[in-house]
Design an enzyme around this catalytic site. Structure first.
Site, short mmCIF file in Angstrom:
data_model
loop_
_atom_site.label_atom_id
_atom_site.label_comp_id
_atom_site.label_asym_id
_atom_site.label_seq_id
_atom_site.Cartn_x
_atom_site.Cartn_y
_atom_site.Cartn_z
N SER A 50 -23.60 18.92 -47.18
CA SER A 50 -23.33 20.32 -47.43
C SER A 50 -22.15 20.79 -46.59
O SER A 50 -21.05 20.26 -46.72
CB SER A 50 -24.60 21.14 -47.17
OG SER A 50 -24.49 22.42 -47.75
N HIS A 99 -30.21 19.81 -53.79
CA HIS A 99 -29.22 19.86 -52.72
C HIS A 99 -29.74 19.18 -51.46
O HIS A 99 -30.72 19.62 -50.86
CB HIS A 99 -28.90 21.33 -52.43
CG HIS A 99 -27.82 21.55 -51.42
ND1 HIS A 99 -26.49 21.31 -51.69
CD2 HIS A 99 -27.87 22.01 -50.14
CE1 HIS A 99 -25.77 21.61 -50.62
NE2 HIS A 99 -26.58 22.04 -49.66
N GLU A 141 -27.03 21.79 -58.92
CA GLU A 141 -26.66 22.45 -57.67
C GLU A 141 -25.58 23.50 -57.88
O GLU A 141 -24.70 23.35 -58.75
CB GLU A 141 -26.15 21.43 -56.66
CG GLU A 141 -27.20 20.46 -56.16
CD GLU A 141 -26.68 19.63 -55.00
OE1 GLU A 141 -26.09 20.21 -54.08
OE2 GLU A 141 -26.85 18.39 -55.04
#
Length: 304
Positions: free
Chosen positions: A154, A275, A245
């Site tokens: 991320s 995610h 996502e």
């Protein structure tokens, strides 16, 4: 043979709704950031670590760091892992389990660096810390760049790209590889069509994090948003992204730009995994398979 950590496995149809509930509560934009940080450390650390995991604390690049290995504790290959959390939360503790599963597959030492977080320390503090940590591992811990990869999830994925770019441009250092899990490569872009299908992140929380990390900067600065920068010369890169996502579209654009820049890319898309579902590798077969794919890519480049 695929990576299969010990312990009972659960059906993905059971784990996903529980995951959605957990993240909806933990990442509520009105929840105090201190509470979010505490919850992230606790909620993401409930699974047992893989057998023979060894965690050592040290300082790397001036920052508190955990060195995680599984099995042999001495190795000449390593991965600098940059945790996710929107640049506002997350720590070595919240990502220790993911680091351990990655260590089991790569056979490398995983260094989880506790880089500075926003809003207390906005961009470029995280990039400065990550670059300093990588250079310290090369200069003072015995790792050569061709045996030292960078990985992150991320926000940590976007930070991994920004770190590699800074190392290449400012220090003529090319990491062995990049391992990117749902990398946030353009925090300034919130025009996603898949907010409603993302089980983890939400628009309000993501917008807060992007603004907190940016401070008063330029949202197209490549150090903040690597999608806007020059990608030529980056090392071989593996990218994981789920099709449901919120970051899916920007990650696909990023992979296309990497290929157009003659960078070796291995892109893996998931129909059901959410995610950074890799965090559940100890309880979910699909997550363990994802870690196996990512770790195998890194291991092959580290051992080349």
């Amino acid at each position: 043979m695929s990576y299969r950590p010990a312990g009972p496995k659960l059906p993905i149809g059971v784990v996903e709704p529980l995951t959605r509930i957990m993240y909806r509560a933990m990442l509520h934009p009105r929840l105090p950031l201190s509470t979010q940080r505490a919850l992230a450390d606790r909620a993401l650390g409930v699974e047992p670590l893989p057998r023979d995991t060894v965690v050592r604390t040290l300082t790397v690049g001036g920052r508190p760091t955990e060195r995680v290995t599984v099995g042999a504790t001495e190795t000449d290959t390593a991965v600098l892992f940059l945790h996710g959390g929107g640049y506002t939360l997350g720590s070595p503790h919240s990502h220790r389990h993911l680091g351990a599963h990655l260590a089991a597959v790569t056979g490398a030492a995983i260094f989880l660096v506790d880089y500075r977080l926003a809003p207390e320390d906005p961009y470029p503090a995280a990039v400065v810390d990550a670059v300093a940590s990588y250079r310290d591992l090369v200069d003072n811990h015995g790792y050569s760049a061709d045996r030292l990869a960078i990985s992150g999830d991320s926000a940590g994925g976007g930070l991994s790209v920004a770190t590699a770019r800074r190392l290449l441009d400012d220090h003529q250092i090319t990491p062995a590889a990049l391992g990117l899990i749902s990398p946030w490569v353009d925090p300034g872009d919130d025009t996603h069509e898949t907010w409603s299908t993302d089980s983890v992140v939400n628009r309000g929380w993501s917008r807060f994090c992007a603004d907190a990390y940016l401070g008063g900067g330029d949202p197209t600065d490549p150090g903040y948003a690597p999608l806007h920068g020059d990608l030529t010369g980056l090392p071989p890169t593996v990218i994981h992204i789920g099709r449901r996502e919120a970051l899916y579209a920007q990650v696909i654009r990023f992979a296309e730009k990497l290929r157009a820049s003659d960078v070796e890319v291995d892109l893996l898309e998931f129909d059901r995994l959410w995610h950074v579902g890799h965090q559940q590798a100890g309880m979910l077969v699909e997550a363990a398979d994802a870690v196996d794919h990512l770790g195998t890519f890194l291991r092959l480049r580290l051992d080349a």
